[in-house]
Design an enzyme around this catalytic site. Sequence first.
Site, PDB file in Angstrom:
ATOM      1  N   GLU A   2     -20.897  20.699 -14.442  1.00 17.00           N
ATOM      2  CA  GLU A   2     -21.428  20.175 -13.182  1.00 17.00           C
ATOM      3  C   GLU A   2     -21.311  21.250 -12.112  1.00 17.00           C
ATOM      4  O   GLU A   2     -20.737  22.314 -12.353  1.00 17.00           O
ATOM      5  CB  GLU A   2     -20.682  18.904 -12.770  1.00 17.00           C
ATOM      6  CG  GLU A   2     -19.222  19.146 -12.532  1.00 17.00           C
ATOM      7  CD  GLU A   2     -18.418  17.861 -12.433  1.00 17.00           C
ATOM      8  OE1 GLU A   2     -18.901  16.897 -11.825  1.00 17.00           O
ATOM      9  OE2 GLU A   2     -17.305  17.840 -12.968  1.00 17.00           O
ATOM     10  N   LYS A   9     -20.157  23.191  -8.665  1.00 18.17           N
ATOM     11  CA  LYS A   9     -18.927  23.317  -7.890  1.00 18.17           C
ATOM     12  C   LYS A   9     -19.307  23.281  -6.415  1.00 18.17           C
ATOM     13  O   LYS A   9     -19.841  24.240  -5.878  1.00 18.17           O
ATOM     14  CB  LYS A   9     -18.211  24.618  -8.237  1.00 18.17           C
ATOM     15  CG  LYS A   9     -16.858  24.734  -7.578  1.00 18.17           C
ATOM     16  CD  LYS A   9     -16.052  25.869  -8.177  1.00 18.17           C
ATOM     17  CE  LYS A   9     -14.623  25.877  -7.680  1.00 18.17           C
ATOM     18  NZ  LYS A   9     -14.475  25.947  -6.240  1.00 18.17           N
ATOM     19  N   ASP A  20     -19.119  23.300  -2.463  1.00 11.95           N
ATOM     20  CA  ASP A  20     -18.294  24.118  -1.576  1.00 11.95           C
ATOM     21  C   ASP A  20     -17.909  23.312  -0.339  1.00 11.95           C
ATOM     22  O   ASP A  20     -18.525  23.412   0.715  1.00 11.95           O
ATOM     23  CB  ASP A  20     -19.071  25.384  -1.190  1.00 11.95           C
ATOM     24  CG  ASP A  20     -18.145  26.454  -0.668  1.00 11.95           C
ATOM     25  OD1 ASP A  20     -16.912  26.275  -0.763  1.00 11.95           O
ATOM     26  OD2 ASP A  20     -18.650  27.466  -0.167  1.00 11.95           O
ATOM     27  N   TYR A  39     -16.098  13.443  -8.189  1.00 17.35           N
ATOM     28  CA  TYR A  39     -16.215  14.139  -9.477  1.00 17.35           C
ATOM     29  C   TYR A  39     -15.104  13.798 -10.475  1.00 17.35           C
ATOM     30  O   TYR A  39     -15.081  14.327 -11.571  1.00 17.35           O
ATOM     31  CB  TYR A  39     -16.312  15.647  -9.295  1.00 17.35           C
ATOM     32  CG  TYR A  39     -15.208  16.273  -8.469  1.00 17.35           C
ATOM     33  CD1 TYR A  39     -13.897  16.238  -8.894  1.00 17.35           C
ATOM     34  CD2 TYR A  39     -15.507  16.913  -7.267  1.00 17.35           C
ATOM     35  CE1 TYR A  39     -12.896  16.809  -8.140  1.00 17.35           C
ATOM     36  CE2 TYR A  39     -14.511  17.499  -6.504  1.00 17.35           C
ATOM     37  CZ  TYR A  39     -13.201  17.435  -6.953  1.00 17.35           C
ATOM     38  OH  TYR A  39     -12.217  17.997  -6.207  1.00 17.35           O
ATOM     39  N   LYS A  58     -17.463  31.150 -11.044  1.00 14.64           N
ATOM     40  CA  LYS A  58     -17.796  31.418  -9.641  1.00 14.64           C
ATOM     41  C   LYS A  58     -18.945  32.412  -9.552  1.00 14.64           C
ATOM     42  O   LYS A  58     -18.926  33.445 -10.221  1.00 14.64           O
ATOM     43  CB  LYS A  58     -16.567  32.009  -8.921  1.00 14.64           C
ATOM     44  CG  LYS A  58     -15.403  31.055  -8.812  1.00 14.64           C
ATOM     45  CD  LYS A  58     -15.564  30.095  -7.644  1.00 14.64           C
ATOM     46  CE  LYS A  58     -15.061  30.689  -6.356  1.00 14.64           C
ATOM     47  NZ  LYS A  58     -13.663  30.534  -6.086  1.00 14.64           N
ATOM     48  N   CYS A  89     -16.006  66.174  17.878  1.00 14.35           N
ATOM     49  CA  CYS A  89     -15.617  64.797  18.157  1.00 14.35           C
ATOM     50  C   CYS A  89     -16.568  64.204  19.198  1.00 14.35           C
ATOM     51  O   CYS A  89     -16.765  64.801  20.262  1.00 14.35           O
ATOM     52  CB  CYS A  89     -14.179  64.763  18.672  1.00 14.35           C
ATOM     53  SG  CYS A  89     -13.724  63.149  19.316  1.00 14.35           S
ATOM     54  N   CYS A 105     -14.376  63.738  22.643  1.00 15.02           N
ATOM     55  CA  CYS A 105     -13.832  64.829  23.458  1.00 15.02           C
ATOM     56  C   CYS A 105     -14.486  66.171  23.191  1.00 15.02           C
ATOM     57  O   CYS A 105     -14.222  67.150  23.889  1.00 15.02           O
ATOM     58  CB  CYS A 105     -12.324  64.936  23.256  1.00 15.02           C
ATOM     59  SG  CYS A 105     -11.893  65.524  21.604  1.00 15.02           S
ATOM     60  N   CYS A 140     -10.369  64.358  14.400  1.00 12.17           N
ATOM     61  CA  CYS A 140     -10.314  65.067  15.665  1.00 12.17           C
ATOM     62  C   CYS A 140      -8.823  65.299  15.895  1.00 12.17           C
ATOM     63  O   CYS A 140      -8.042  64.355  15.891  1.00 12.17           O
ATOM     64  CB  CYS A 140     -10.902  64.189  16.767  1.00 12.17           C
ATOM     65  SG  CYS A 140     -10.395  64.708  18.417  1.00 12.17           S
ATOM     66  N   CYS A 159      -7.537  63.365  23.137  1.00 14.84           N
ATOM     67  CA  CYS A 159      -8.899  62.841  22.985  1.00 14.84           C
ATOM     68  C   CYS A 159      -8.974  61.421  23.553  1.00 14.84           C
ATOM     69  O   CYS A 159      -8.210  60.536  23.145  1.00 14.84           O
ATOM     70  CB  CYS A 159      -9.274  62.841  21.513  1.00 14.84           C
ATOM     71  SG  CYS A 159     -10.758  61.906  21.153  1.00 14.84           S
TER      72      CYS A 159
END
Length: 671
Positions: A117, A119, A121, A226, A313, A407, A410, A425, A430
Amino acid sequence: MKETDFAAAKKRVAVLHREINEQNYRYHVLDQPEIDDHAFDMLMQELKELEETYPELRDPDSPTLRVGGKPLKAFSTLEHRLPMLGLDNAFSEEEINEFDARVRKLSGLEVVDYFCELKFDGLAVSLQYEEGVFQRGSTRGDGYTGEDITGNLRTIRQIPLKLDQPLTLELRGEVYINKKDFEKLNRQREAEGLMNFANPRNAAAGSVRQLDPRLAAARPLKIFIYGLGEHSLKLSTQSELLDYLAELRLPVNSNRTICRGTEEVWDYCLKWQEEKEKLPYEIDGVVIKVNELSLQRELGNTARSPRWAIAFKYPPEEKMTKVVDITVNVGRTGAITPVALLEPVALSGTTVQRASLHNEDLIQEKGIMIGDTVVVRKAGEIIPEVTRVVENMRTGDEKLFEMPRQCPSCGSATVRLSGEAALRCLNPSCPAQLVEKLVHFASRRAMDVDGMGPALAELLFNNKLVRDVGDLYYLKGEELKELPGMAEKSAEKLLSSLEKSKKNPLRRLLFGLGIRFVGEKASRLLAEHFGELDQIGKAEIEEITKIEEIGPKIAEAVTSFFNMAETKSVLEKLKKAEVNFTEPKEEKINTDLAGKTFVFSGALENYTREQVALVAEEHGGRVSSSVSRKTDYLVAGSEPGSKLLKAEELGVEVIDEGQFTKMLKNQTREK
Ligand code: IVH
């Protein structure tokens, strides 16, 4: 009262009960209404009027009493007579075959019949009927005790308040919300300025845990039955059992079937993997059960799950979308992380528009280019990730992405240190790193400065109010109020939570300082071993590595951190501001409360708000003023108000004062 009138009313009430229940069943279970809403309302109206005239005719299982009762303060707990077990999972055909091999070995059968059957959720519930009358219903909880949600379950019209036969049994099923109803519910909530539910399951869980049944009644909850808990029915197969439940007019799903052997089982799994989108409700797999009940009994259960069933699943939902661009993020350690900006796509309940690409190597490995069509999914159902590029959707206009040489914050040169995947960096001043350091310092597991997230950290930094974490404790109300978008209240809140943070134990401060390789655990070990920050600062590598579980890599990072001039200046500021530098000793930790976050709401009987917060903190708990996903418990007093609604929405556990006091009494251990 005339005898004859009463007798006539009694007869009519019985007819109305039967008719209303019949129409309810046709509408809510069979989905084949026979009369229109107006005609149905007329029947209900007539019954209500008769019950008002003759209150003695109002039966506890009358259809007029589905929604009622006062809002609860908190749910009480119900013990399950038989534990509500979970299911083992299978993720492939191979794992289903392994399950089958175990069943065949234990049973000695060559081929086994399986009952397959869907599943659903949603969330598992148990319904108890005595002599055919619905008595109590509960959530699964920890499998042994759940919460008494009878009032809310009564509002689900598919659940008969009275069975056609006077049976005493326990039903097990899944409460859920249809996809369409979920969308509608969220649109309604948006219009009311309320937060959206992330997915139908959360919406169902939040609704079932409403303390006010009238609110639960307004939610489109549904249920599939179920199976059974305790019962004394004489049946021989799972399939017969479900047919019997359907005969009892219970809502049983019709997509169920018997499969002989695993090949048929696998076909069933694949069929529904293809077709699950077409179903009006969400499923996350297929449940495969041994069909013979005698064989089920023979196989029995482990502590957690039956040996006679398994859940197949489905893999997490995947979607295609486009990489619009790739940008980079500078973290507090200077690591530069590439991030894919995506065309927004709905994925497992949220809209995804960014996904971390982690590092250069990963981009290369997966061959991701800007403009590529990619497949995304959620890792662990939460964090979006790019799984692969759909190469045959390339147009030739895709562009290669290169990690920046400088960077972005900076401008200093970026380097990839040997043995590291990350580009960095290395500039300690910075701005991007400094802002991230502030955010980390203030984060919940570190100093827990309420209200200080990335936006505020950036604002403080850009307005030159703060350069390092030491400056935070010298902020003034007046200068905060000058900041754009900063209300007086938020300024006050920030100052008071900063003040409060000064009392944190050393381990939190240490973690907040963001020393490389020193996470929460190492911080705790260091704090416990040395007791004071100054002692850690003075310690040699050899001394630090004496601590079990701390190796030379961490020890070296610690000593070099304390030798830096910047560190000295930050610590100086913190000390002057009277931030606590010590780790409390011999603290009693309550194993139930330690590390848990509590929110209190409504009036309590035995404490004022201040008192209860103190008590919780003394036992190692944390107290927050507002409910968020991070809240562990909402303690609801009388008239708990909107916090309660929020907690229910987020699925935060709600307890009452009595349960809280009980937690306090639970065994405490010496630290
Ligand atoms: S039977 C002892 N059948 O899945 C076996 N469970 O992972 C009890 N679920 O807690 C479960 N659809 O909430 C069964 N058709 C179905 C189901 C189902 C959904 C949920 C249920 C259970 C969980 C186990």
